[in-house]
Design an enzyme around this catalytic site. Structure first.
Site, PDB file in Angstrom:
ATOM      1  N   ARG A 210       0.846  -1.189   0.000  1.00  0.00           N
ATOM      2  CA  ARG A 210       0.000   0.000   0.000  1.00  0.00           C
ATOM      3  C   ARG A 210       0.885   1.244   0.000  1.00  0.00           C
ATOM      4  O   ARG A 210       1.979   1.254   0.588  1.00  0.00           O
ATOM      5  CB  ARG A 210      -0.891   0.037   1.248  1.00  0.00           C
ATOM      6  CG  ARG A 210      -2.043  -0.944   1.207  1.00  0.00           C
ATOM      7  CD  ARG A 210      -3.090  -0.580   0.147  1.00  0.00           C
ATOM      8  NE  ARG A 210      -4.204  -1.498   0.140  1.00  0.00           N
ATOM      9  CZ  ARG A 210      -4.313  -2.562  -0.667  1.00  0.00           C
ATOM     10  NH1 ARG A 210      -3.369  -2.819  -1.550  1.00  0.00           N
ATOM     11  NH2 ARG A 210      -5.385  -3.328  -0.622  1.00  0.00           N
TER      12      ARG A 210
ATOM     13  N   HIS B 220      -1.229   0.294  -9.588  1.00  0.00           N
ATOM     14  CA  HIS B 220      -1.873  -0.613  -8.625  1.00  0.00           C
ATOM     15  C   HIS B 220      -2.510  -1.828  -9.319  1.00  0.00           C
ATOM     16  O   HIS B 220      -3.741  -2.021  -9.263  1.00  0.00           O
ATOM     17  CB  HIS B 220      -2.931   0.125  -7.784  1.00  0.00           C
ATOM     18  CG  HIS B 220      -3.324  -0.645  -6.550  1.00  0.00           C
ATOM     19  ND1 HIS B 220      -3.693  -0.057  -5.370  1.00  0.00           N
ATOM     20  CD2 HIS B 220      -3.402  -1.980  -6.316  1.00  0.00           C
ATOM     21  CE1 HIS B 220      -3.989  -0.985  -4.467  1.00  0.00           C
ATOM     22  NE2 HIS B 220      -3.825  -2.179  -5.038  1.00  0.00           N
TER      23      HIS B 220
HETATM   24  P1  NDP Z   1      -1.668 -11.763   4.984  1.00  0.00           P
HETATM   25  O1  NDP Z   1      -2.592 -11.274   6.035  1.00  0.00           O
HETATM   26  O2  NDP Z   1      -1.793 -13.187   4.538  1.00  0.00           O
HETATM   27  O3  NDP Z   1      -0.158 -11.533   5.408  1.00  0.00           O
HETATM   28  C1  NDP Z   1       0.274 -10.387   6.065  1.00  0.00           C
HETATM   29  C2  NDP Z   1       1.691 -10.597   6.567  1.00  0.00           C
HETATM   30  O4  NDP Z   1       2.149  -9.382   7.142  1.00  0.00           O
HETATM   31  C3  NDP Z   1       1.766 -11.672   7.659  1.00  0.00           C
HETATM   32  O5  NDP Z   1       2.946 -12.412   7.541  1.00  0.00           O
HETATM   33  C4  NDP Z   1       1.784 -10.841   8.943  1.00  0.00           C
HETATM   34  O6  NDP Z   1       2.437 -11.451  10.047  1.00  0.00           O
HETATM   35  C5  NDP Z   1       2.591  -9.637   8.461  1.00  0.00           C
HETATM   36  N1  NDP Z   1       2.354  -8.506   9.354  1.00  0.00           N
HETATM   37  C6  NDP Z   1       1.205  -7.867   9.634  1.00  0.00           C
HETATM   38  N2  NDP Z   1       1.399  -6.879  10.518  1.00  0.00           N
HETATM   39  C7  NDP Z   1       2.715  -6.901  10.814  1.00  0.00           C
HETATM   40  C8  NDP Z   1       3.543  -6.148  11.690  1.00  0.00           C
HETATM   41  N3  NDP Z   1       3.036  -5.164  12.451  1.00  0.00           N
HETATM   42  N4  NDP Z   1       4.845  -6.455  11.756  1.00  0.00           N
HETATM   43  C9  NDP Z   1       5.374  -7.459  11.008  1.00  0.00           C
HETATM   44  N5  NDP Z   1       4.636  -8.219  10.147  1.00  0.00           N
HETATM   45  C10 NDP Z   1       3.333  -7.938  10.063  1.00  0.00           C
HETATM   46  O7  NDP Z   1      -1.854 -10.774   3.733  1.00  0.00           O
HETATM   47  P2  NDP Z   1      -1.609 -11.087   2.183  1.00  0.00           P
HETATM   48  O8  NDP Z   1      -0.264 -11.701   2.043  1.00  0.00           O
HETATM   49  O9  NDP Z   1      -2.762 -11.797   1.613  1.00  0.00           O
HETATM   50  O10 NDP Z   1      -1.613  -9.598   1.570  1.00  0.00           O
HETATM   51  C11 NDP Z   1      -0.679  -8.633   1.984  1.00  0.00           C
HETATM   52  C12 NDP Z   1      -1.024  -7.262   1.422  1.00  0.00           C
HETATM   53  O11 NDP Z   1      -0.719  -7.205   0.043  1.00  0.00           O
HETATM   54  C13 NDP Z   1      -2.510  -6.870   1.465  1.00  0.00           C
HETATM   55  O12 NDP Z   1      -2.881  -6.437   2.741  1.00  0.00           O
HETATM   56  C14 NDP Z   1      -2.573  -5.779   0.425  1.00  0.00           C
HETATM   57  O13 NDP Z   1      -2.362  -4.528   1.044  1.00  0.00           O
HETATM   58  C15 NDP Z   1      -1.428  -6.095  -0.523  1.00  0.00           C
HETATM   59  N6  NDP Z   1      -1.913  -6.456  -1.860  1.00  0.00           N
HETATM   60  C16 NDP Z   1      -1.562  -5.655  -2.914  1.00  0.00           C
HETATM   61  C17 NDP Z   1      -1.953  -5.976  -4.183  1.00  0.00           C
HETATM   62  C18 NDP Z   1      -1.524  -5.147  -5.335  1.00  0.00           C
HETATM   63  O14 NDP Z   1      -1.926  -5.412  -6.471  1.00  0.00           O
HETATM   64  N7  NDP Z   1      -0.698  -4.154  -5.135  1.00  0.00           N
HETATM   65  C19 NDP Z   1      -2.778  -7.143  -4.463  1.00  0.00           C
HETATM   66  C20 NDP Z   1      -3.070  -7.932  -3.301  1.00  0.00           C
HETATM   67  C21 NDP Z   1      -2.658  -7.578  -2.046  1.00  0.00           C
HETATM   68  P3  NDP Z   1       1.855 -12.804  10.684  1.00  0.00           P
HETATM   69  O15 NDP Z   1       2.158 -13.880   9.653  1.00  0.00           O
HETATM   70  O16 NDP Z   1       2.658 -12.976  11.910  1.00  0.00           O
HETATM   71  O17 NDP Z   1       0.400 -12.599  10.897  1.00  0.00           O
HETATM   72  C1  OXD Z   2      -5.657  -6.131  -2.884  1.00  0.00           C
HETATM   73  C2  OXD Z   2      -5.299  -5.193  -3.911  1.00  0.00           C
HETATM   74  O1  OXD Z   2      -5.588  -5.814  -1.697  1.00  0.00           O
HETATM   75  O2  OXD Z   2      -5.718  -5.384  -5.074  1.00  0.00           O
HETATM   76  O3  OXD Z   2      -6.027  -7.281  -3.231  1.00  0.00           O
HETATM   77  O4  OXD Z   2      -4.582  -4.235  -3.669  1.00  0.00           O
END
Ligand code: NDP
Ligand code: OXD
Length: 309
Positions: A224, A272
């Site tokens: 993000r 994006h």
């Molecule tokens: P998940 O919830 O599966 O994974 C999030 C990861 O971040 C986990 O490993 C979590 O730790 C870690 N995390 C969260 N908070 C913290 C913190 N404070 N400190 C350290 N680590 C942290 O999410 P996804 O992998 O499915 O998606 C991740 C992000 O990707 C989405 O939220 C979205 O913003 C972005 N995204 C962007 C897209 C794009 O096209 N640009 C498309 C899809 C997604 P833990 O494993 O310990 O819970």
């Molecule tokens: C998502 C994105 O969060 O598209 O899946 O950014």
């Protein structure tokens, strides 16, 4: 029973067809033509207007079109008692891994420098190490981060990752916690951000953290825009602390015409779409969620708003 669809970036007609094939009795209403609000039991949503969901008295489940739910969490009137299911879908994961691998390889092989050289008609070879001698670090080892980490490790990269809770992933050096973040950053030559945007992660791509990377590191932000402090990223690019960046997300989207990122020779701007939720695979996930809700079974991938993701 009706589902409300609201997204300005996804094709409603394609989603309607894909869902109708799997669940023909579900009425599909497309924002803003919501009809009788009381009919709506499910919402499939990307960036809804604030307060819109609170008006749906019989809403049972909110499905986020995206993996990230910051577009919902920022709504002060989001109904607190309705579960929000985030998008977890093999197509979305594969798309993200494709993009991350592409961007890592582009920086690893310094294609960003060749792009500049070509514009200057300069014929100069740049010798790069092989993947095992390149350290890639992934912020976030969730559904998306862990898949990208695994595929990069398969290609031979020296991969590490940082998450909130400690992980143990084969072939990946895993870090957690504040001290873990510093150690992780000090070893990372290509940094990929795949964190959710929460109170704890916003602004994580700031000067203090960027300064811990080895000089000339590359940044890939596919999470993000709110993870970056834009001025700090620009300053790091201008000082050479960062050699290049691939930015798919920005604090304001679409990226305003006045943004210095557009013209920056070290920045690749992507609108994006590192990965996009495609109905071909993801419609089934929504239908599975509705079926679970209808039959009283537990929903998968429900957001924990205490944790923020
Ligand atoms: P998940 O919830 O599966 O994974 C999030 C990861 O971040 C986990 O490993 C979590 O730790 C870690 N995390 C969260 N908070 C913290 C913190 N404070 N400190 C350290 N680590 C942290 O999410 P996804 O992998 O499915 O998606 C991740 C992000 O990707 C989405 O939220 C979205 O913003 C972005 N995204 C962007 C897209 C794009 O096209 N640009 C498309 C899809 C997604 P833990 O494993 O310990 O819970
Ligand atoms: C998502 C994105 O969060 O598209 O899946 O950014």
């Amino acid at each position: 029973m009706a589902l409300l669809f609201k997204s300005d970036t996804d094709r409603a007609d394609i989603w309607q067809d894909a869902i109708a094939k799997l669940m023909p009795d579900l009425e599909f209403r497309i924002w803003p033509e919501i009809g009788e609000p009381a009919d709506i039991e499910y919402a499939l949503i990307w960036n809804p207007p604030k307060g819109a969901l609170s008006k749906l008295a019989n809403l049972k489940v909110i499905f986020s079109m995206g993996a990230g739910i910051d577009h919902l969490a920022s709504d002060p009137d989001l109904p607190a008692d309705i579960p929000v299911v985030r998008m977890v879908d093999e197509g979305l994961t594969l798309g993200m891994t494709e993009f991350v691998v592409m961007a890592v390889l582009r920086h690893h092989r310094r294609i960003h420098d060749y792009e500049v050289q070509q514009r200057q008609k300069r014929w100069e070879q740049i010798v790069t190490p092989l993947a095992p001698d390149r350290k890639v670090g992934i912020l976030g080892l969730g559904v998306l981060g862990s898949d990208a980490a695994e595929k990069l490790a398969y290609l031979g990269f020296d991969v590490s990752g940082w998450s909130r809770t400690q992980k143990n992933l084969p072939g990946i050096e895993c870090f957690s916690g504040e001290e873990g973040l510093r150690t992780f950053l000090r070893r990372t030559e290509i940094l990929v951000c795949l964190l959710p945007l929460t109170e704890s992660t916003k602004g994580i791509l700031k000067a203090e953290n960027l300064s811990l990377l080895p000089q000339g590191a590359c940044l890939i932000n596919v999470a993000r825009g709110g993870h970056m402090i834009p001025e700090d990223v620009l300053a790091a690019l201008d000082s050479g602390q960062l050699a290049a960046a691939t930015l798919d997300v920005f604090p304001e989207e679409p990226l305003p015409e006045s943004s210095p990122f557009w013209q920056h020779s070290k920045v690749l701007v992507i609108p994006h779409c590192a990965s996009v939720t495609l109905p071909t695979t993801a419609a089934a996930k929504v239908v599975e969620g509705i079926e679970a809700a209808r039959s009283g079974k537990p929903l998968q991938n429900v957001v924990d708003f205490e944790r923020g993701y």
